[in-house]
Design an enzyme around this catalytic site. Structure first.
Site, PDB file in Angstrom:
ATOM      1  N   LYS A  35      55.806  11.480  38.738  1.00 51.88           N
ATOM      2  CA  LYS A  35      54.358  11.898  39.290  1.00 51.88           C
ATOM      3  C   LYS A  35      53.438  10.965  38.709  1.00 51.88           C
ATOM      4  O   LYS A  35      53.164  11.030  37.571  1.00 51.88           O
ATOM      5  CB  LYS A  35      54.366  13.314  39.307  1.00 51.88           C
ATOM      6  CG  LYS A  35      53.012  13.924  40.004  1.00 51.88           C
ATOM      7  CD  LYS A  35      51.713  13.504  39.165  1.00 51.88           C
ATOM      8  CE  LYS A  35      50.381  13.823  40.224  1.00 51.88           C
ATOM      9  NZ  LYS A  35      49.237  13.359  39.705  1.00 51.88           N
TER      10      LYS A  35
ATOM     11  N   GLY B 222      48.206  18.898  29.366  1.00 48.82           N
ATOM     12  CA  GLY B 222      49.804  19.171  28.673  1.00 48.82           C
ATOM     13  C   GLY B 222      50.031  20.597  28.343  1.00 48.82           C
ATOM     14  O   GLY B 222      51.291  20.850  28.610  1.00 48.82           O
TER      15      GLY B 222
ATOM     16  N   GLU C  11      53.189  14.215  25.015  1.00 50.42           N
ATOM     17  CA  GLU C  11      52.359  12.990  24.441  1.00 50.42           C
ATOM     18  C   GLU C  11      50.834  13.228  24.904  1.00 50.42           C
ATOM     19  O   GLU C  11      50.658  12.754  25.809  1.00 50.42           O
ATOM     20  CB  GLU C  11      52.943  11.672  24.704  1.00 50.42           C
ATOM     21  CG  GLU C  11      52.379  10.716  23.451  1.00 50.42           C
ATOM     22  CD  GLU C  11      51.076  10.084  23.966  1.00 50.42           C
ATOM     23  OE1 GLU C  11      50.009  10.318  23.392  1.00 50.42           O
ATOM     24  OE2 GLU C  11      51.132   9.092  24.754  1.00 50.42           O
TER      25      GLU C  11
ATOM     26  N   CYS D 141      44.866   6.459  24.283  1.00 48.38           N
ATOM     27  CA  CYS D 141      45.007   7.782  23.563  1.00 48.38           C
ATOM     28  C   CYS D 141      45.009   7.610  22.125  1.00 48.38           C
ATOM     29  O   CYS D 141      44.594   8.582  21.414  1.00 48.38           O
ATOM     30  CB  CYS D 141      46.454   8.510  24.036  1.00 48.38           C
ATOM     31  SG  CYS D 141      47.903   7.238  23.485  1.00 48.38           S
TER      32      CYS D 141
ATOM     33  N   GLU E  76      37.941  13.650  21.880  1.00 48.05           N
ATOM     34  CA  GLU E  76      38.449  12.491  22.392  1.00 48.05           C
ATOM     35  C   GLU E  76      37.610  12.188  23.690  1.00 48.05           C
ATOM     36  O   GLU E  76      37.141  12.869  24.746  1.00 48.05           O
ATOM     37  CB  GLU E  76      39.693  12.727  22.983  1.00 48.05           C
ATOM     38  CG  GLU E  76      40.548  11.637  23.624  1.00 48.05           C
ATOM     39  CD  GLU E  76      41.844  11.879  24.017  1.00 48.05           C
ATOM     40  OE1 GLU E  76      42.701  10.797  23.565  1.00 48.05           O
ATOM     41  OE2 GLU E  76      42.064  12.641  24.775  1.00 48.05           O
TER      42      GLU E  76
END
Length: 506
Positions: free
Chosen positions: A199, A257, A274, A308, A408
């Protein structure tokens, strides 16, 4: 048809006609070896530099997910599942060769779809994908079980283990490195004999579709590699909940996630997550400041900061703080900004208008919370920016209570803080919720090794940032997730181990 602005953009950079045809045709799904049109509507794909509509993409649903999982399970029980390991190896190497031969085409797809530098797309995304497949192809014939002697059983026994493919893998791939991240997951999965339902991000589906076609062209049986496009909260969640998926591997933000992981646990899937990062960088008094600044700039502004493990919070010793800030400022201001299709560009458009707005909000918060602007977007223009490119922005005098140092950002933004004692730097570096990566700059070997053992992160870079190799595992801890991509450590998550006991005699 392309809009005028996109047509002019493509003409200016002499985009090949076959690439234009590919990126402007409707994007469908790839299931069971063929393209499949969706039945639940379409999504516009926006080109990041011109902000104009590029084409439309099929918006998948549980119907397409069911179909893709069925195709993957059929391939697993059929010709793919019966292939000897060396035949799998040959197919993986053929795919690597096909990607390498398609370097120019794929580099254009990543530059157009993501907005990234076409030079980086070739050197990092495409060449990195080839290397990863070549590395894991070699593992196909080396996934052995073991025999051992019983340590407590009476009588005579023969006991051994067998390793088998875990089954059907769902790979949920982010938008910042769509081709390379997909191949990170494909390499190990294919080497272990699994089949895959991918996906891609709804923002960047182009390279996944191209790879699926290349795999079919080199001889992968139908159903081994499937692509279902659509929205994450629909297709991603459907894959996470599907009982026909045996393992889910996800790369993306920590909130998404976490949600996907919770769903996947409902059917006891294997999980690799991750997730996000806020990687600390320590520059000690023993560092070569100029070299450190160059490496820090590369580590935080690669892909316009949409990375990331970007080293986005720097702790500099008080003796080198001012010099480092000056080197960072002059280096950042020399980075050429422009569209991704210009091979000279180092700072390129952010992937979408919505993401740009989030980055600008973080820059605004840094101004409001008292960080000192060194270079970049001033407070007066933060709300006025309308193009897709943000100048590299550096703030000094940052503290742990500032959002710029806690959250982040995923954009071209760097925060720098001063420290006096090394213990203080370590404590502050380890204070965040993430644990994906960290970097250390020092010319003292003893100092770097000691610090590498004290920092809490899955990846430690010394006098560099973002060095990745297929033979080394990549993944984090804490809010950065668990499990590994790449390296032999990745293989176990795609394998099931059976223990077999044979009683000899009575």
């Amino acid at each position: 048809m392309t809009s005028g602005s996109i047509a002019d953009y493509f003409a200016r950079y002499q985009v090949p006609a076959d690439v234009i045809t590919f990126v402007t045709r409707p994007v469908n799904h790839f299931i069971g070896g063929v393209e499949v049109d969706g039945e639940t509507g379409r999504i516009d794909l926006i080109e990041p530099f011109t902000r104009a509509r590029l084409t439309t993409m099929a918006s998948g649903s549980e119907v397409e997910v069911d179909s893709a999982v069925a195709a993957a399970r059929k391939a697993l029980a059929g010709p793919w599942g019966r292939l000897p390991p060396l035949e799998r190896q040959r197919l993986i190497l053929r795919l690597a060769a096909a990607i390498e031969a398609d370097t120019v085409f794929l580099s254009y797809l990543e530059a157009i779809g993501v907005g990234k530098s076409i030079s980086d797309a070739q050197a990092i995304d495409v060449f990195g994908s080839v290397a990863n497949l070549e590395y894991f192809a070699g593992w196909t014939s080396k996934l052995d079980g073991r025999t051992t002697s019983a340590v407590s059983l009476p009588g005579e026994t023969f006991i051994y283990t067998v390793k088998e493919p875990v089954g059907v893998v769902a790979a949920l791939v982010p938008w910042n490195f769509p081709l390379q991240t997909l191949v990170w997951k494909l390499g190990a999965a294919l080497a272990c004999g699994c089949t895959v339902v991918c996906k891609p991000s709804e923002l960047t589906p182009l390279s996944a579709m191209r790879l699926a076609h290349l795999a079919a062209d080199v001889g992968f049986p139908p159903g081994v590699i499937n692509v279902v496009n659509g929205l994450g909260h629909v297709v991603g969640q459907a894959l996470a909940a599907h009982p026909g998926i045996d393992k889910l591997t996800f790369t993306g933000s920590t909130p998404v996630g976490t949600a996907v992981g919770r769903t996947a646990l409902g059917t006891m899937k294997r999980l690799t997550l991750e997730l996000g990062g806020k990687s600390p960088v320590i520059v000690t008094a023993k560092a070569n400041v100029r070299n450190a600044a160059q490496a820090i700039l590369s580590g935080v502004f690669l892909n316009s900061g949409q990375v990331c493990d970007a080293g986005s919070r720097v702790y500099a010793h008080r003796n080198v703080y001012d010099e480092l800030l000056q080197e960072l400022k002059s280096g950042a201001e020399c980075l050429p900004a422009g569209p991704g299709l210009d091979p000279r560009s180092r700072i390129t458009p952010l992937v979408s208008t919505a993401h740009r707005a989030r980055v600008l909000e973080h820059i605004g918060s840094a101004h409001r919370e008292g960080a000192s602007l060194v270079t970049g977007e001033p407070a007066s223009t933060v709300e006025q920016r309308r193009d897709g490119i943000l100048r590299p922005t550096i703030f000094g005098s940052c503290t742990e209570d500032m959002r710029i140092f806690r959250e982040e950002i995923f954009g071209p933004v760097l925060g720098v803080s001063r420290f006096s004692e090394i213990d203080e730097a370590v404590e502050r570096a380890n204070s965040g919720e993430f644990g994906l990566a960290a970097a250390i700059y020092s010319d003292s070997v003893d100092e770097t090794i000691t610090l590498s053992r004290r920092l809490k992160a899955g990846n430690i870079y010394i006098n560099a940032h973002g060095l990745l190799d297929p033979a080394m595992p990549f993944g984090g801890m804490n809010a950065s997730g668990f499990g590994k991509d790449m390296g032999p450590e990745q293989l176990d998550s795609y394998l099931s181990t059976k223990s077999i006991y044979v009683q000899i005699g009575s």
